[in-house]
Design an enzyme around this catalytic site. Structure first.
Site, PDB file in Angstrom:
ATOM      1  CB  THR A  51       6.386  -2.604   3.373  1.00  0.00           C
ATOM      2  OG1 THR A  51       5.446  -2.867   2.598  1.00  0.00           O
ATOM      3  CG2 THR A  51       6.494  -4.018   4.346  1.00  0.00           C
TER       4      THR A  51
ATOM      5  CG  HIS B 195      -0.562  -1.247  13.486  1.00  0.00           C
ATOM      6  ND1 HIS B 195       0.856  -1.095  13.753  1.00  0.00           N
ATOM      7  CD2 HIS B 195      -0.725  -2.030  14.287  1.00  0.00           C
ATOM      8  CE1 HIS B 195       1.325  -1.589  14.624  1.00  0.00           C
ATOM      9  NE2 HIS B 195       0.428  -2.310  14.950  1.00  0.00           N
TER      10      HIS B 195
ATOM     11  CG  ASP C 148       6.918   1.240  -0.807  1.00  0.00           C
ATOM     12  OD1 ASP C 148       6.236   0.882   0.051  1.00  0.00           O
ATOM     13  OD2 ASP C 148       6.464   1.296  -1.975  1.00  0.00           O
ATOM     14  NE  ARG C 149       5.107  -6.242  -0.365  1.00  0.00           N
ATOM     15  CZ  ARG C 149       4.234  -7.131   0.222  1.00  0.00           C
ATOM     16  NH1 ARG C 149       4.215  -7.805   1.287  1.00  0.00           N
ATOM     17  NH2 ARG C 149       2.605  -6.955   0.024  1.00  0.00           N
ATOM     18  CG  ASP C 150       2.891  -3.966  -1.973  1.00  0.00           C
ATOM     19  OD1 ASP C 150       3.398  -5.005  -2.653  1.00  0.00           O
ATOM     20  OD2 ASP C 150       2.676  -3.450  -0.836  1.00  0.00           O
TER      21      ASP C 150
ATOM     22  CE  LYS D 200       6.210   2.967   4.045  1.00  0.00           C
ATOM     23  NZ  LYS D 200       7.046   2.155   2.898  1.00  0.00           N
TER      24      LYS D 200
ATOM     25  CG  ASP E 191       4.913   2.938  -5.136  1.00  0.00           C
ATOM     26  OD1 ASP E 191       5.236   2.902  -3.810  1.00  0.00           O
ATOM     27  OD2 ASP E 191       3.973   2.824  -5.762  1.00  0.00           O
TER      28      ASP E 191
ATOM     29  CB  CYS F 151       0.581   2.540  14.740  1.00  0.00           C
ATOM     30  SG  CYS F 151       0.799   2.406  12.952  1.00  0.00           S
TER      31      CYS F 151
HETATM   32 MG   LIG Z   1       4.455   1.672  -2.489  1.00  0.00          MG
HETATM   33 ZN   LIG Z   2       1.749   0.521  12.628  1.00  0.00          ZN
END
Ligand SMILES: [Mg+2]
Ligand SMILES: [Zn+2]
Length: 191
Positions: free
Chosen positions: A53, A94, A11-13, A111, A136, A107
């Site tokens: 992400t 999206h 995951d990114r953030d 996630k 996270d 979509c």
């Molecule tokens: Mg995150």
């Molecule tokens: Zn999407």
């Protein structure tokens, strides 16, 4: 074919980079301490490392796809400074209800849906059974669980709040470096 490559889906953030309210410019993105070294370590251990992400900032009209890609180019530069890089970057632009125009849609890639993971697995010949998701949020892990991918929750970003809401046992690590230690450490022991 059962013997695809082992992968780690990050995951990114809040996992690879610090959680802030909307990264709008490349300079807003800062790595979690030790994150670049952790990515480098995974790649040296033979893992394919992919970013996965949700970026509804696009659907919400906060940033364009071009700005998102500039942010990700900057992310790769920050990693490269420490000898690391991501093998692939996959994002969902999206949102099912927010924003307007072509990005507002229900979509299959946001996630906890598994669309981004499925696409990466197919395109790069990855083996879910040898792979991990690190995030996270519970929805990061749920996306992988539906494909049989093991998950590790990190306590950075939203992680501590998410940990309190877990309804079943999950591996939890303080931050990305510790999560990577769990993976590379267990590989080294032949598990
Ligand atoms: Mg995150
Ligand atoms: Zn999407």
């Amino acid at each position: 074919m059962k013997h695809g490559k082992a992968a780690v889906f990050l995951d990114r953030d809040g996992t690879l980079s610090e959680e802030i309210d909307w990264v709008r410019r490349p300079e807003d993105l800062h790595l979690i301490p030790g994150a670049a070294k952790a990515v480098k370590r995974l790649r040296e251990a033979g893992y394919f490392v992919a970013l996965v992400t949700n970026q509804s900032a696009v659907a919400r009209g906060l940033i364009s796809i071009e700005q998102l890609e500039a942010i990700h180019a900057h992310l790769q530069q920050l990693l490269a400074l420490e000898g690391a890089r991501l093998d692939a970057i996959a994002y969902c632009p999206h949102h099912p209800t927010e924003g307007m125009g072509r990005w507002k849609l229900k979509c299959e890639c946001r996630k906890p849906k598994d669309g981004l993971l499925r696409e990466l697995i197919a395109r790069h010949g990855l083996d879910p059974a040898q792979s991990f998701v690190i995030g996270d949020a519970r929805r990061d892990l749920e996306a992988g669980a539906s494909l049989g991918i093991a998950g590790i929750l990190v306590r950075t970003g939203k992680g501590r709040r998410e940990e309190a809401l877990l309804t079943h046992p999950v591996i939890v690590a303080d931050a990305l470096p510790e999560a990577v230690e769990r993976i590379v450490g267990s590989t080294a022991q032949g598990r």
